[in-house]
Enzyme design. Sequence first.
Site, PDB file in Angstrom:
ATOM      1  N   ASP A   1       0.804  -1.233   0.000  1.00  0.00           N
ATOM      2  CA  ASP A   1       0.000   0.000   0.000  1.00  0.00           C
ATOM      3  C   ASP A   1       0.834   1.279   0.000  1.00  0.00           C
ATOM      4  OD1 ASP A   1      -2.142  -1.721   0.226  1.00  0.00           O
ATOM      5  OD2 ASP A   1      -2.277  -1.528   2.403  1.00  0.00           O
TER       6      ASP A   1
ATOM      7  N   GLU B   1      -9.688   1.312  -3.376  1.00  0.00           N
ATOM      8  CA  GLU B   1     -10.727   0.589  -2.633  1.00  0.00           C
ATOM      9  C   GLU B   1     -11.297   1.408  -1.475  1.00  0.00           C
ATOM     10  OE1 GLU B   1      -9.210  -3.039  -1.005  1.00  0.00           O
ATOM     11  OE2 GLU B   1      -7.494  -2.103  -0.047  1.00  0.00           O
TER      12      GLU B   1
ATOM     13  N   ARG C   1      25.076 -26.167 -12.039  1.00  0.00           N
ATOM     14  CA  ARG C   1      25.311 -25.521 -13.330  1.00  0.00           C
ATOM     15  C   ARG C   1      25.585 -24.028 -13.097  1.00  0.00           C
ATOM     16  NH1 ARG C   1      21.623 -26.966 -18.321  1.00  0.00           N
ATOM     17  NH2 ARG C   1      23.181 -28.618 -18.431  1.00  0.00           N
TER      18      ARG C   1
ATOM     19  N   GLU D   1      29.533  -5.736 -20.890  1.00  0.00           N
ATOM     20  CA  GLU D   1      30.062  -5.951 -22.240  1.00  0.00           C
ATOM     21  C   GLU D   1      31.462  -5.389 -22.455  1.00  0.00           C
ATOM     22  OE1 GLU D   1      27.389  -4.165 -25.021  1.00  0.00           O
ATOM     23  OE2 GLU D   1      27.396  -2.208 -24.043  1.00  0.00           O
TER      24      GLU D   1
ATOM     25  N   GLN E   1      17.372  -5.919 -23.763  1.00  0.00           N
ATOM     26  CA  GLN E   1      17.430  -5.052 -22.588  1.00  0.00           C
ATOM     27  C   GLN E   1      16.877  -3.651 -22.864  1.00  0.00           C
ATOM     28  OE1 GLN E   1      21.580  -5.690 -20.638  1.00  0.00           O
ATOM     29  NE2 GLN E   1      21.618  -6.715 -22.603  1.00  0.00           N
TER      30      GLN E   1
END
Length: 770
Positions: free
Chosen positions: A169, A267, A559, A622, A656
Site C-alpha cells: 500500500d 478501494e 550448473r 560488455e 534489454q
Amino acid sequence: MAKQQDTRKLFEDLSGAGKSIGVLTSGGDAQGMNAAVRAVVRMGIYVGAKVYFIHEGYQGMVDGGDNIEEASWESVSSMLQVGGTVIGSARCKEFRSHEGRLKAAHQLVLRGITNLCVIGGDGSLTGANLFREEWSGLLEELVRQGLIDEEAAQNNSELHIVGMVGSIDNDFCGTDMTIGTDSALHRIIEVVDAIMTTAQSHQRTFVLEVMGRHCGYLALVSALACGADWVLIPEMPPEDGWEEHMCQKLSESRSRGSRLNIIIVAEGAIDRQGKAITVDNVKDLVVSCLGFDTRVTILGHVQRGGTPSAFDRILASRMGVEAVLALLEASDSTPACVVSLCGNQAVRLPLMECVQMVSAYVSLIFCRSFENNLNTYKLLSYHKADSELPNSSFNVAVLNVGAPAAGMNAAVRSAVRVGIKEGHKMFAVNDGFEGFYKGQIKEITWGDVAGWTGQGGSILGTKRTLPAKHLDKIAEQIRIHNINALLVIGGFEAFECLLQLYEARTSHEDFCIPMCVLPATISNNVPGTDLSIGADTSLNAIVETCDRIKQSASGTKRRVFIIETMGGYCGYLASVGGLAAGADTVYIYEEPFDIRDLQSNVEHLTEKMKTGIQRGLVLRNENSNENFTTDFIYQLYSEEGKGVFDCRKNVLGHMQQGGAPSPFDRNFGTKIAAKAIQWISRKLKESYKNGKVFANTEDTACLLGMRRRTMAFQPVVQLKDETDFAHRIPKEQWWLKLRPLMKILAKYKTSYDVSDSGQLEPVTRVSDTD
C-alpha cells in the site's frame, strides 16, 4: 591510501559474535519480503551472529517450538525471486494480549534472541515497539513464575528492534517506497496494459478497483503510469458535482478520437460526505449518463502476487543489510528504528514517530512524494479549452537523442501536455539533432501524445548525431520555427549535445535560449544523476531473464551461467542487476580484474557447489575487459569446473532496451519532464527582454537529475569536470558502494565501508523523488 583506510568506518569492525537475531514477516504479505529475509540472514551470518527464522509471524513467536528455526546460508538460497514470504505470515490476536507477549518473550529468551528484525506494516511494527517497551517487565514476570532464572534475565536484558516496512500500500510515513509497492504497481500496469487493447477494440470504458486500504498511492501512481482519464482516491475526495465533471471529461476524450476510457478507483475512495465510492457506482454513473459500454475489473489479491520486481529486490536487500547494521549498533538508549528509503539513500527513523504520524494523518497527502504525484496527475489529466489556457507566445521544442530507452515516450507526453497547460506552443523534432538540422520539426498537440505513456522505444525517433558539425543549420531551424527553448531527452549523447550547444553560444546567439536535458538511457551512465529513465525497465528485463535461465537448470544439478549485459563501459546494469538476481560474481570495467581474480572466483564457486548450492550466476558487463571476453570467461569456468559443475552462456543483447516501460520509468519520466517544463517556463520569463528571449548564463543550460535525496538542475558546463568522456561515464558512481553488499550476499569476504550508512534522524516530510 592507508590514511583513508584509518578514517573509514568498516563493516568488519562491527562484530555480531555472541548475538542472536530473529527475523519474522508479519501482517499482509508483500513481494520482496523474501529478499529482505535473505539479506538479514546472510548479513547476520557474515558478521558472526546466529540468525533464526520465526515462522508464521508473531504467532510463531508465541507458539515457539519448530516455528523458531536457526537459519543457514543455504536455507535462503533460491528465495530472492519468490513472491510472498516463504517463512509465513499471520495476524496474531494472542500477541496483542499481555499473556501472548509473555509467551513470546519466554520463547526468545530460551534461544537467547535479543535482536528482532520485523518486516511488516504499521500494525506489526507498533506491536514490536510495545514488546520492546514491556521487555524488562516481561523478564521479571518470567523470573517470578520460575520459567527463567536471574542469569537468563540478565543475559537477555535488552531487546533491540529494527523494522522494515513490507506493504504493497505504501502507506507508511517516512519512506518513499515500502517493500512490495513497486511489484504491486507492476501487476496493476500489466493488467491495465492488457485491458487497454480490448477496450480499444470495442470502444469500452473500464473501471478498475485497486488495493490500498485508506491509502490511494497505488491508484494514483498507476493512473499516472497508464494515463487514466480519472482517478478516485481517499486522500482527496472529489468536489461536489464530480460526477458531471467526470462524464464531461470522458465525453470530450471520445470526441477527440479516443476509443477507450480508463477510470481507476482506490478501494477506500470516498466522497466529501464520507460515503464510499465503489466501482459499481462509477460504472452505473457512466452507463446512465453517457451510455458507454462499461466493464468493471477488481484486481484483488493479484496485486500481492507474482515475482518481486528488480526495484523491490534491490530495496529489500539494501534494507536488510541496513537492518543488521542498525541492530549491531543499537544500545539501550537508542529507540526502535525503521529502515527507510529517502530519494536514493537508506535512512533510519524512530519507529514510533513514523507510526504516530501515520495515525495522526489517515491521509498521507501531507507527504511531499504523494503530493507531487497528485499535482503531476492534475497537470496532465484535464485539457482545458484553448480559450482558458494562458498564452505565453513561447515555442518549446522536444527531441530524443541517443539510443531508445523505455520511458522516453512518457517523458515526451508529459512535456507536451504540461507545456500546453503553461500556454506554450510545443514542437516535436523527429530523429534527434539529425532531424533538427534537416527541418523535421512540427507542432505537436495534446491529442497527438495520447496513449504514449506505455509505449516502449522512441515514437519521435532518435539518433546519436551530435550537433557540432551542423550548428549553422540547427541555428537556422531555430530561427525559422522561432524556437525559444529546448528539451532534450536522452543518454550520454544528449548531455554532450547540450554541452556543445552551450559552448556554441559565443558564436551563435540563436542558442542563447533555456535548454534542459533529461537523462534517459538504460546504461545509467549520465553525469549529474543517480538514475536515468529506462534503467529500471532494463534491470527488470535482465532479472526476468536471469530467473528464467536459472529455472532452466532446476532439473540439472550444479550448473553455472555466464551472462553478458549491455551498458558500454558503465557497470550499473551488471552490478545492480547482479544484486537483484543473486549473482555470485559480476565483472565490470570500473573494478579491474585479472586472471588471479578469475581463478579465485572459480574456486569460490566450486566450494559453494560442494554444499547445497546447485546453481551459479556470473554477470559480465560488455566492455568490462578487452581480453577477458564472455567467451574466455565461459571457457575458463567450463575447464576449471569440470567434475563439479558445467557451464552455459547467454548474451542478453538488445532485449534489454525493448518492451513496455516499467511503472517506475513511466512515473519517473512523467514527473521529471513536468518539472523540466516548469523550469523552462520560469527561465523563459526571466530571460524575456525587449520582445526577445536571451539566455546566456550557465544556469540556463542544465541537466535535471536525482542526486541522493533531491532532484536538482545542474549546469551542464559544471558537470564536465565530473565526467570521463573517453569512457562515457561519470567519474564517481554511487552504485559502486552496493558492490561489496552483493559480494557479502554471495559469501565473499570483503571490505564494506559503512560510513555512508543510514543514521537515526527525525521524521520529516519525505522527498519528492519516489
